[in-house]
Design a protein around this motif. Structure first.
Motif, PDB file in Angstrom:
ATOM      1  N   GLY A 193       0.817  -1.202   0.000  1.00 16.91           N
ATOM      2  CA  GLY A 193       0.000   0.000   0.000  1.00 16.91           C
ATOM      3  C   GLY A 193       0.853   1.254   0.000  1.00 16.91           C
ATOM      4  N   SER A 194       1.965   1.235   0.732  1.00 17.39           N
ATOM      5  CA  SER A 194       2.850   2.391   0.781  1.00 17.39           C
ATOM      6  C   SER A 194       3.491   2.651  -0.580  1.00 17.39           C
ATOM      7  N   ILE A 195       3.885   1.585  -1.272  1.00 10.65           N
ATOM      8  CA  ILE A 195       4.480   1.753  -2.598  1.00 10.65           C
ATOM      9  C   ILE A 195       3.455   2.328  -3.569  1.00 10.65           C
ATOM     10  N   ALA A 196       2.240   1.780  -3.529  1.00 17.88           N
ATOM     11  CA  ALA A 196       1.181   2.294  -4.404  1.00 17.88           C
ATOM     12  C   ALA A 196       0.864   3.750  -4.082  1.00 17.88           C
ATOM     13  N   ALA A 197       0.771   4.074  -2.794  1.00 20.59           N
ATOM     14  CA  ALA A 197       0.470   5.446  -2.381  1.00 20.59           C
ATOM     15  C   ALA A 197       1.601   6.394  -2.757  1.00 20.59           C
ATOM     16  N   ALA A 198       2.857   5.928  -2.691  1.00 25.58           N
ATOM     17  CA  ALA A 198       3.990   6.765  -3.070  1.00 25.58           C
ATOM     18  C   ALA A 198       3.885   7.180  -4.530  1.00 25.58           C
ATOM     19  N   PHE A 199       3.501   6.254  -5.388  1.00 25.35           N
ATOM     20  CA  PHE A 199       3.366   6.589  -6.806  1.00 25.35           C
ATOM     21  C   PHE A 199       2.151   7.484  -7.049  1.00 25.35           C
ATOM     22  N   LEU A 200       1.059   7.230  -6.345  1.00 19.72           N
ATOM     23  CA  LEU A 200      -0.104   8.107  -6.485  1.00 19.72           C
ATOM     24  C   LEU A 200       0.222   9.524  -6.059  1.00 19.72           C
ATOM     25  N   LEU A 201       0.874   9.661  -4.918  1.00 21.58           N
ATOM     26  CA  LEU A 201       1.207  10.984  -4.406  1.00 21.58           C
ATOM     27  C   LEU A 201       2.268  11.656  -5.274  1.00 21.58           C
ATOM     28  N   GLY A 202       3.286  10.898  -5.690  1.00 22.71           N
ATOM     29  CA  GLY A 202       4.342  11.467  -6.522  1.00 22.71           C
ATOM     30  C   GLY A 202       3.810  12.004  -7.836  1.00 22.71           C
ATOM     31  N   TYR A 203       2.957  11.240  -8.495  1.00 26.03           N
ATOM     32  CA  TYR A 203       2.404  11.698  -9.773  1.00 26.03           C
ATOM     33  C   TYR A 203       1.383  12.811  -9.577  1.00 26.03           C
ATOM     34  N   ALA A 204       0.629  12.747  -8.486  1.00 25.23           N
ATOM     35  CA  ALA A 204      -0.331  13.822  -8.213  1.00 25.23           C
ATOM     36  C   ALA A 204       0.400  15.149  -8.004  1.00 25.23           C
ATOM     37  N   GLU A 205       1.479  15.138  -7.235  1.00 27.81           N
ATOM     38  CA  GLU A 205       2.242  16.361  -6.998  1.00 27.81           C
ATOM     39  C   GLU A 205       2.895  16.863  -8.285  1.00 27.81           C
ATOM     40  N   THR A 206       3.399  15.949  -9.091  1.00 31.30           N
ATOM     41  CA  THR A 206       4.029  16.353 -10.351  1.00 31.30           C
ATOM     42  C   THR A 206       3.010  16.978 -11.289  1.00 31.30           C
ATOM     43  N   CYS A 207       1.831  16.390 -11.380  1.00 32.45           N
ATOM     44  CA  CYS A 207       0.771  16.959 -12.229  1.00 32.45           C
ATOM     45  C   CYS A 207       0.373  18.347 -11.749  1.00 32.45           C
ATOM     46  N   VAL A 208       0.217  18.503 -10.437  1.00 28.79           N
ATOM     47  CA  VAL A 208      -0.148  19.809  -9.886  1.00 28.79           C
ATOM     48  C   VAL A 208       0.952  20.833 -10.166  1.00 28.79           C
ATOM     49  N   ALA A 209       2.208  20.433 -10.020  1.00 24.92           N
ATOM     50  CA  ALA A 209       3.325  21.353 -10.252  1.00 24.92           C
ATOM     51  C   ALA A 209       3.374  21.815 -11.701  1.00 24.92           C
ATOM     52  N   TYR A 210       3.142  20.889 -12.635  1.00 25.37           N
ATOM     53  CA  TYR A 210       3.231  21.241 -14.052  1.00 25.37           C
ATOM     54  C   TYR A 210       1.981  21.962 -14.555  1.00 25.37           C
ATOM     55  N   LEU A 211       0.820  21.572 -14.065  1.00 26.79           N
ATOM     56  CA  LEU A 211      -0.428  22.103 -14.608  1.00 26.79           C
ATOM     57  C   LEU A 211      -0.937  23.327 -13.852  1.00 26.79           C
ATOM     58  N   ILE A 212      -0.569  23.478 -12.589  1.00 24.11           N
ATOM     59  CA  ILE A 212      -1.051  24.623 -11.801  1.00 24.11           C
ATOM     60  C   ILE A 212       0.142  25.445 -11.314  1.00 24.11           C
ATOM     61  N   SER A 213       0.772  25.008 -10.242  1.00 22.09           N
ATOM     62  CA  SER A 213       1.932  25.718  -9.705  1.00 22.09           C
ATOM     63  C   SER A 213       2.639  24.823  -8.699  1.00 22.09           C
ATOM     64  N   SER A 214       3.970  24.921  -8.641  1.00 21.68           N
ATOM     65  CA  SER A 214       4.730  24.106  -7.698  1.00 21.68           C
ATOM     66  C   SER A 214       4.433  24.486  -6.247  1.00 21.68           C
ATOM     67  N   SER A 215       3.931  25.704  -6.019  1.00 25.87           N
ATOM     68  CA  SER A 215       3.612  26.128  -4.657  1.00 25.87           C
ATOM     69  C   SER A 215       2.396  25.407  -4.086  1.00 25.87           C
ATOM     70  N   TRP A 216       1.644  24.722  -4.949  1.00 29.09           N
ATOM     71  CA  TRP A 216       0.450  23.994  -4.495  1.00 29.09           C
ATOM     72  C   TRP A 216       0.729  22.530  -4.200  1.00 29.09           C
ATOM     73  N   THR A 217       1.941  22.064  -4.464  1.00 28.37           N
ATOM     74  CA  THR A 217       2.198  20.625  -4.335  1.00 28.37           C
ATOM     75  C   THR A 217       2.095  20.129  -2.894  1.00 28.37           C
TER      76      THR A 217
END
Length: 283
Positions: free
Chosen positions: A233-257
């Motif tokens: 579960g931790s490995i799966a959550a790490a990838f979910l969180l990592g990609y979610a933060e990357t998407c937010v950084a690229y599509l909105i702003s890195s300050s929202w990650t």
């Protein structure tokens, strides 16, 4: 392509941090708030051994990780073990260790950012995206480390002992498994994984005394989303969180990650407190 590549690298770092954090919880049932300090010590240890002691980078990295693993064992034996019966006591003593490490780093190195050498200085073009070789190496090392941990737990006697204690500590004790030695071993593995994350991420992330704060926040968010004690579960959550933060950084702003991990933790605690898989599970 940038989101795909950089999201994978971020997720790999988070997975290294979270697997160690959830491993010690799954076996010893403690939340180690000093986990981020192991990450910081790994990065600073490599910096000291290369810049001051003049050791080769790979040698410095291995020595630094080994030192942090030993430090984790000392913390577990001397400070955590006497208080293991009290969750609050463990939280307080591990928080105290984190603060002592932070202040020690501040007094010795000051508040300036330090540069940890890169293992790979070249850039590699993937799908039209120039990616630092260090980031790709970090992804590969994280995959190998987690894979090695899986093999160790699944196919060795010590791994079987770790699984036994994580599933039923009382029954494992009656079967003659030395729980204290297993707790020390698990703490060493946990600290080494966190130090490895610091060593690999140090060259392209900030290295300064308070760098332990962000990893512990991320690790806690990941283990809540993935389920406390659940390594898959931790490995799966790490990838979910990592990609979610990357998407937010690229599509909105890195300050929202930073909001992503807090929001994910809140939503999971409200709607699915047991985590993604709904139960605590070993590998």
């Amino acid at each position: 392509m940038e989101i795909l590549i950089y999201g994978a690298v971020t997720s790999a770092i988070y997975a290294l941090l979270a697997v160690g954090f959830t491993l010690i919880f799954g076996v010893a049932r403690i939340l180690n708030l000093a986990h981020g300090s192991f990450y910081a010590l790994g990065a600073y240890g490599t910096y000291v051994l290369t810049s001051i002691a003049g050791l080769p980078l790979w040698t410095a990295a291995l020595v630094s990780i080994g030192f942090v693993a030993v430090f984790g064992v000392v913390v577990e034996k001397v400070l955590i073990r006497p208080l293991r019966h009290s969750q609050l006591g463990v939280l307080m003593i591990s928080l105290a260790v984190a603060l002592v490490v932070e202040q020690t780093l501040f007094l010795v190195f000051g508040s300036e950012y330090r540069n940890v050498p890169s293992f790979v200085d070249t850039k590699i073009n993937l799908g039209g995206v120039d990616v630092a070789g260090q980031r790709l190496l970090t992804l590969a090392v994280a995959a190998v480390a987690i894979g090695a941990l899986y093999l160790f737990i699944q196919f060795t006697r010590l791994g079987s002992a770790i699984l036994a204690i994580s599933q039923d500590p009382e029954a494992a004790k009656y079967m003659g498994i030395p729980s204290d030695k297993i707790f020390s071993l698990v703490m060493a593995i946990s600290a080494a994984l966190a130090a490895l994350a610091g060593v690999m991420a140090g060259p392209f992330l900030s290295v300064q005394p308070s760098m332990h704060l962000l990893p512990i926040v991320k690790a806690f968010a990941i283990v809540v989303v993935g389920g406390l004690g659940s390594i898959p579960g931790s490995i799966a959550a790490a990838f979910l969180l990592g990609y979610a933060e990357t998407c937010v950084a690229y599509l909105i702003s890195s300050s929202w990650t930073e909001i992503v991990s807090v929001l994910a933790t809140l939503l999971m605690l409200v709607f699915r407190p047991a985590g993604i898989f709904g139960k605590r599970a070993a590998f």
